[in-house]
Every structure is written in C-alpha cells, then in structure tokens.
Scaffold this motif. Structure first.
Motif, PDB file in Angstrom:
ATOM      1  N   GLY A  60     -81.792  65.760 -43.692  1.00  0.00           N
ATOM      2  CA  GLY A  60     -81.330  67.119 -43.477  1.00  0.00           C
ATOM      3  C   GLY A  60     -80.925  67.374 -42.042  1.00  0.00           C
ATOM      4  N   PRO A  61     -80.488  68.576 -41.737  1.00  0.00           N
ATOM      5  CA  PRO A  61     -80.030  68.910 -40.386  1.00  0.00           C
ATOM      6  C   PRO A  61     -81.172  68.929 -39.377  1.00  0.00           C
ATOM      7  N   LEU A  62     -80.839  68.575 -38.142  1.00  0.00           N
ATOM      8  CA  LEU A  62     -81.803  68.603 -37.050  1.00  0.00           C
ATOM      9  C   LEU A  62     -81.292  69.566 -35.985  1.00  0.00           C
ATOM     10  N   GLU A  63     -82.189  70.407 -35.511  1.00  0.00           N
ATOM     11  CA  GLU A  63     -81.798  71.366 -34.488  1.00  0.00           C
ATOM     12  C   GLU A  63     -81.477  70.636 -33.180  1.00  0.00           C
ATOM     13  N   MET A  64     -80.449  71.088 -32.502  1.00  0.00           N
ATOM     14  CA  MET A  64     -80.000  70.463 -31.265  1.00  0.00           C
ATOM     15  C   MET A  64     -80.885  70.940 -30.110  1.00  0.00           C
ATOM     16  N   ILE A  65     -82.046  70.287 -29.992  1.00  0.00           N
ATOM     17  CA  ILE A  65     -82.998  70.628 -28.936  1.00  0.00           C
ATOM     18  C   ILE A  65     -83.077  69.441 -27.979  1.00  0.00           C
ATOM     19  N   PRO A  66     -82.717  69.611 -26.708  1.00  0.00           N
ATOM     20  CA  PRO A  66     -82.742  68.481 -25.775  1.00  0.00           C
ATOM     21  C   PRO A  66     -84.153  68.028 -25.455  1.00  0.00           C
ATOM     22  N   GLU A  67     -84.325  66.702 -25.325  1.00  0.00           N
ATOM     23  CA  GLU A  67     -85.624  66.131 -24.979  1.00  0.00           C
ATOM     24  C   GLU A  67     -86.002  66.440 -23.534  1.00  0.00           C
ATOM     25  N   ASN A  68     -85.003  66.617 -22.693  1.00  0.00           N
ATOM     26  CA  ASN A  68     -85.257  66.877 -21.276  1.00  0.00           C
ATOM     27  C   ASN A  68     -85.128  68.357 -20.946  1.00  0.00           C
ATOM     28  N   ALA A  69     -85.444  69.207 -21.933  1.00  0.00           N
ATOM     29  CA  ALA A  69     -85.298  70.656 -21.729  1.00  0.00           C
ATOM     30  C   ALA A  69     -86.282  71.146 -20.676  1.00  0.00           C
ATOM     31  N   ASN A  70     -85.816  72.066 -19.861  1.00  0.00           N
ATOM     32  CA  ASN A  70     -86.694  72.711 -18.890  1.00  0.00           C
ATOM     33  C   ASN A  70     -86.772  74.199 -19.207  1.00  0.00           C
ATOM     34  N   ASP A  71     -87.281  74.964 -18.281  1.00  0.00           N
ATOM     35  CA  ASP A  71     -87.450  76.403 -18.524  1.00  0.00           C
ATOM     36  C   ASP A  71     -86.129  77.173 -18.508  1.00  0.00           C
ATOM     37  N   GLU A 135     -58.713  68.713 -21.634  1.00  0.00           N
ATOM     38  CA  GLU A 135     -57.846  68.489 -20.484  1.00  0.00           C
ATOM     39  C   GLU A 135     -58.285  69.299 -19.273  1.00  0.00           C
ATOM     40  N   THR A 136     -59.398  70.005 -19.384  1.00  0.00           N
ATOM     41  CA  THR A 136     -59.915  70.792 -18.262  1.00  0.00           C
ATOM     42  C   THR A 136     -61.264  70.261 -17.784  1.00  0.00           C
ATOM     43  N   GLY A 137     -62.245  70.182 -18.660  1.00  0.00           N
ATOM     44  CA  GLY A 137     -63.560  69.664 -18.290  1.00  0.00           C
ATOM     45  C   GLY A 137     -63.691  68.195 -18.631  1.00  0.00           C
ATOM     46  N   ILE A 138     -64.810  67.608 -18.219  1.00  0.00           N
ATOM     47  CA  ILE A 138     -65.112  66.209 -18.523  1.00  0.00           C
ATOM     48  C   ILE A 138     -66.504  66.155 -19.142  1.00  0.00           C
ATOM     49  N   LEU A 139     -66.576  65.771 -20.401  1.00  0.00           N
ATOM     50  CA  LEU A 139     -67.838  65.624 -21.123  1.00  0.00           C
ATOM     51  C   LEU A 139     -67.907  64.213 -21.689  1.00  0.00           C
ATOM     52  N   VAL A 140     -68.971  63.489 -21.311  1.00  0.00           N
ATOM     53  CA  VAL A 140     -69.164  62.120 -21.780  1.00  0.00           C
ATOM     54  C   VAL A 140     -70.386  62.083 -22.689  1.00  0.00           C
ATOM     55  N   ALA A 141     -70.234  61.397 -23.832  1.00  0.00           N
ATOM     56  CA  ALA A 141     -71.351  61.193 -24.757  1.00  0.00           C
ATOM     57  C   ALA A 141     -71.689  59.708 -24.785  1.00  0.00           C
ATOM     58  N   ALA A 142     -72.988  59.393 -24.765  1.00  0.00           N
ATOM     59  CA  ALA A 142     -73.443  58.008 -24.788  1.00  0.00           C
ATOM     60  C   ALA A 142     -74.541  57.853 -25.830  1.00  0.00           C
ATOM     61  N   GLY A 143     -74.401  56.845 -26.683  1.00  0.00           N
ATOM     62  CA  GLY A 143     -75.432  56.509 -27.663  1.00  0.00           C
ATOM     63  C   GLY A 143     -76.225  55.315 -27.189  1.00  0.00           C
ATOM     64  N   SER A 144     -77.542  55.338 -27.397  1.00  0.00           N
ATOM     65  CA  SER A 144     -78.401  54.273 -26.882  1.00  0.00           C
ATOM     66  C   SER A 144     -79.011  53.456 -28.012  1.00  0.00           C
ATOM     67  N   LYS A 145     -79.636  52.345 -27.633  1.00  0.00           N
ATOM     68  CA  LYS A 145     -80.269  51.453 -28.605  1.00  0.00           C
ATOM     69  C   LYS A 145     -81.570  52.019 -29.154  1.00  0.00           C
ATOM     70  N   SER A 146     -82.116  53.060 -28.538  1.00  0.00           N
ATOM     71  CA  SER A 146     -83.338  53.681 -29.036  1.00  0.00           C
ATOM     72  C   SER A 146     -83.057  54.848 -29.978  1.00  0.00           C
ATOM     73  N   GLY A 147     -81.776  55.186 -30.191  1.00  0.00           N
ATOM     74  CA  GLY A 147     -81.426  56.292 -31.073  1.00  0.00           C
ATOM     75  C   GLY A 147     -81.095  57.577 -30.339  1.00  0.00           C
ATOM     76  N   GLN A 148     -81.135  57.549 -29.015  1.00  0.00           N
ATOM     77  CA  GLN A 148     -80.806  58.735 -28.233  1.00  0.00           C
ATOM     78  C   GLN A 148     -79.302  58.953 -28.143  1.00  0.00           C
ATOM     79  N   ILE A 149     -78.919  60.206 -27.939  1.00  0.00           N
ATOM     80  CA  ILE A 149     -77.560  60.566 -27.567  1.00  0.00           C
ATOM     81  C   ILE A 149     -77.645  61.415 -26.308  1.00  0.00           C
ATOM     82  N   GLY A 150     -77.000  60.938 -25.249  1.00  0.00           N
ATOM     83  CA  GLY A 150     -76.980  61.669 -23.998  1.00  0.00           C
ATOM     84  C   GLY A 150     -75.628  62.306 -23.768  1.00  0.00           C
ATOM     85  N   LEU A 151     -75.624  63.570 -23.358  1.00  0.00           N
ATOM     86  CA  LEU A 151     -74.398  64.299 -23.042  1.00  0.00           C
ATOM     87  C   LEU A 151     -74.406  64.641 -21.560  1.00  0.00           C
ATOM     88  N   TRP A 152     -73.280  64.383 -20.907  1.00  0.00           N
ATOM     89  CA  TRP A 152     -73.171  64.634 -19.466  1.00  0.00           C
ATOM     90  C   TRP A 152     -71.908  65.434 -19.191  1.00  0.00           C
TER      91      TRP A 152
END
Length: 436
Positions: A60-71, A135-152
C-alpha cells in the motif's frame, strides 16, 4: 664390563616419592579414561530468531516522511509545494537543435564542480540517479543499495536544507525515472519486488506494482503517457503493468528467451520494440509478439564475450544502441533498421572492471546530444568520460572536488547539468556557472 654396568643400574635404589608431592596433570582424554559420571545440568535450548536484515515494507501507499526530518517542518512543506507545482519541461525538438560537436565540447568545457555541488544524500552506495527535467531549478534523485531514496534541491542556500532521505524500499533501488508525462511523479523500482510512484503533490509513495515472488531489475515506459510500464525481472521474465487499473498486479507475465535480465529499454520512436541486456546477450523484442511461454527475440546481439551491464537505445531517434560489457568494451550498434538487423559500428576500449565494492558502470546517452555517451571511469585523476559514437573521446569532466569514482551518471535533458553517484552515497554535480 657392560654386564657389570647393567647389574649395577638394576640394583640402584630408586628415590621414594614424597607423600604430599603433587603429581603431573594428565589428560583423561589422552589416557582414554571415561569422565566421572557426574551429569551436568541440562540447559534448555530455545529457538533463536534471526531477524531479517531487509524486511519487506507493508503493502500500500507510504507517507512521504523524510528520515532526516528536523523540527523545521515548514521547510519540507515548502520543498513539496515547490516541486509539486513544477511544470513539465518545455517540449522542444531536440533533433533539430542538435548542436555540432564543436559547440557541444565548448559547453562541456564550461561545466565545473565545486564543494557546493558535492553532497552525501544516502547512507549506502548509490545504484540509480535521475535529474528532474525542470529548466529553472535543479533537483537530483538518488536510489541506494539499502532501499533509500535521497532528494537534493540544489537551489537551497544550505545543502542540508535541501536534502531529504526516504525509505520506500527495503532492497537496492536499481531504477529511477521522473515521469515524462507528469514530472511531479518519481517512479522507483527495487530488488524487493516493488515499484512505487513518489507523488510530490500528495506527499506519498504509491505502490504501482508488487510481486514478492520475483525480484525486479529494471523498468521503462512502454507508452509516452507513462501509463503502461514494462518491468524486467532477474529470472528472465517481464511484466506488463497498467497504472490505470486498480490493484498492484500485472496485466501480463511474459517469458523471454533470456535466463537473466539486467536492463530493459523501449525504443523512443517505434515503441513496440524494446531491448534487454542479460548475461552475455542483448535481445530486441517486438511487444506485439510476446507470450507467456517462450517469446523469441526479433534480433540477438552476440558480439559480447562477458557479462553485460546495460544496453540502451539513443534517446531521440533510437538509431543507435550502446552496451556496457565486462570485457572492457563499450559497443555502439546501428539500430536505424531495427526490424531486420543491428550491425556493430564501434567498439570503445574502456576499463569497466569496478571490482566488488563499486557499482558497475552503465554507459548512457546524453539526451540533448544523442550521438554522445557518458560513462564513469577508473582512471586517475577521477573523471566522467564523454565519447562520440565513432569512438573518439569528446571530453573528460573532472575537478579537485571529484575524488571518487562516479559509477552511475545522468545528464539533464535540456541543460548542461550532470549528476554522478558514487559508492559512499555521495552525489557530484557538474554544471555551467549560473545554472540556478
């Protein structure tokens, strides 16, 4: 005389053993003496539960909650709002605007890397990279071997403020694509048998396809509207998945002539054709003639002598195919007449032996210069190589801030921005000054 000495030695008195003297300890096992019949207390044996290192995430769907979330939740909300409202890249005819090689080399020469464009986004090795077509911003997505997805998001002043890490999978993320029809959707495929769609506008990772009995290796869009997907499995089978239907199952399961499939790629013009890379063969299939028993390839490319990492059509016309092989060769094929034959045009000598700890190289086409390929390099100083389809070296992207091997690379479809991922979870971005 000898007999006298023998007699004297026999008559000599032996010293008496003292009463309280402690004798030498001897092993009862070596003396073959049974141990004393004293039973030891019986320790009850309890079953040891071995925890799965990579447990499957719930369906099922998973909420988009970042692992490195801060306050600062407002910052993340602003990130989602920005990229959730990002319009699709402007539709240009890249073929008509294809620059000559001299102009292309000049633009590559202007691309630089700095400390501000190098950042660790995942904990483990990067196995897939995608660049948002904005064509304005730069967003990079990276998938890792542990199952993570990082957005920068590189438009943020501080790197930490624009980096968010998620766990939508439990095993390596081998494929990442922004939807060509709606780039607010990021589709990711993992070895764990799941394919998900990250929706920035809804802040959720929807489950598109799930098959726990089969490990996924790669996928591509069979139709331009990104509604139908072609999913490759490690066991040599393929699945047709329709995102418009309810549920997370396939529409059709196809048996190919390959024992293993690493990558699958659909022809950009004649979308009924697709190419698969396996152990030592590259096969081209016609999607109109597939069946569940034994689908035969239209054409087989048998020039490879060792394991193949990938095979891709050129992104605009599909008139060329590039393959990456463990025999240290990048091969360019002529696929302009894909229905009949695909002859070999060029073999480029390139070190593809990355070893055990580095992700395997995959040569990819530059989407805005489809006669040039981009590939990682083992050479020193570290670099990312660009080759022409004729085999000539075009340019080497390098810099003081590139100190490791970028195995996986992706180029922006319209801008001179390249993102490369290494085996420590770090992204390296080359770009022209003033790109954002």
């Amino acid at each position: 005389m000898q007999s006298f000495l023998l007699l004297f030695s026999c008559l000599r008195k032996k010293p008496k053993k003292k009463e309280n003297e402690i004798g030498c300890r001897r092993s009862m096992r070596l003396l073959k003496v049974s141990p004393s019949e004293v039973s030891l207390p019986v320790t009850p044996t309890q079953p040891v539960l071995v925890e799965d290192e990579n447990p499957l995430l719930p369906p099922g769907p998973l909420e988009m909650i970042p692992e490195n979330a801060n306050d600062n939740h407002e910052l993340f909300k602003g990130f989602l709002q920005t990229w959730g409202e990002m319009n699709k890249t402007s539709s240009k005819n890249y073929l008509e605007e294809l620059p000559n090689i001299k102009s292309y080399k000049a633009n590559l020469n202007d691309m630089v890397i700095s400390e501000d464009t190098v950042h660790k986004v995942t904990k483990s090795s990067i196995s897939s990279v995608a660049l948002h077509p904005s064509e304005t911003g730069i967003l990079v997505a990276a998938g890792s071997k542990s199952g993570q997805i990082g957005l920068w998001d590189l438009t943020q002043q501080h790197k930490e403020d624009g980096t968010y890490v998620f766990y939508p999978h439990s095993q390596p993320v081998s494929c990442l694509y922004f939807s060509p029809a709606n780039p607010v959707h990021l589709l990711s495929l993992s070895y764990d048998g799941t394919l998900r769609c990250g929706d920035f506008s809804r802040a959720v990772f929807d489950e598109v396809y799930r098959n726990e009995s089969r490990s996924f290796s790669s996928f591509d869009f069979l139709t331009e509207d990104a509604a139908t997907l072609l999913v490759a499995h490690w066991d040599g089978t393929l699945s047709l998945v329709d995102r418009r239907t309810s549920g997370t199952s396939y529409e059709k399961l196809i048996s190919s002539s390959m024992t293993k499939i690493r990558t699958v790629h659909v022809h950009p013009v004649h979308r009924q054709y697709f190419i698969t890379a396996g152990l030592r063969d590259v096969h081209v299939y016609d999607a109109r003639h597939l069946n569940s028993r034994a689908s035969q390839p239209l054409i087989s490319l048998t020039e490879h002598t060792k394991s193949i990492a990938s095979a891709y059509f050129s992104p605009v016309t599909g008139n060329r195919v590039v393959s990456t092989c463990a025999d240290c060769k990048l091969r360019i094929f002529d696929s302009s007449c894909v229905s009949s034959q695909i002859p070999l045009l060029t073999s480029i000598r390139h070190n593809t032996i990355t070893g055990r700890w580095l992700t395997r190289f995959q040569a990819v086409w530059d989407p805005k210069q489809e006669d040039c390929i981009i590939v990682g390099s083992m050479a020193q100083p570290r670099r990312v190589e660009v080759f022409h389809e004729t085999g000539k070296a075009v340019h080497s992207l390098r810099g003081e801030c590139l100190g490791s091997v970028c195995s996986i690379n992706a180029m922006h479809p319209t801008r001179y921005v390249l993102a490369g991922g290494n085996s420590s979870g770090r992204l390296h971005v080359f770009m022209k000054p003033g790109s954002f």
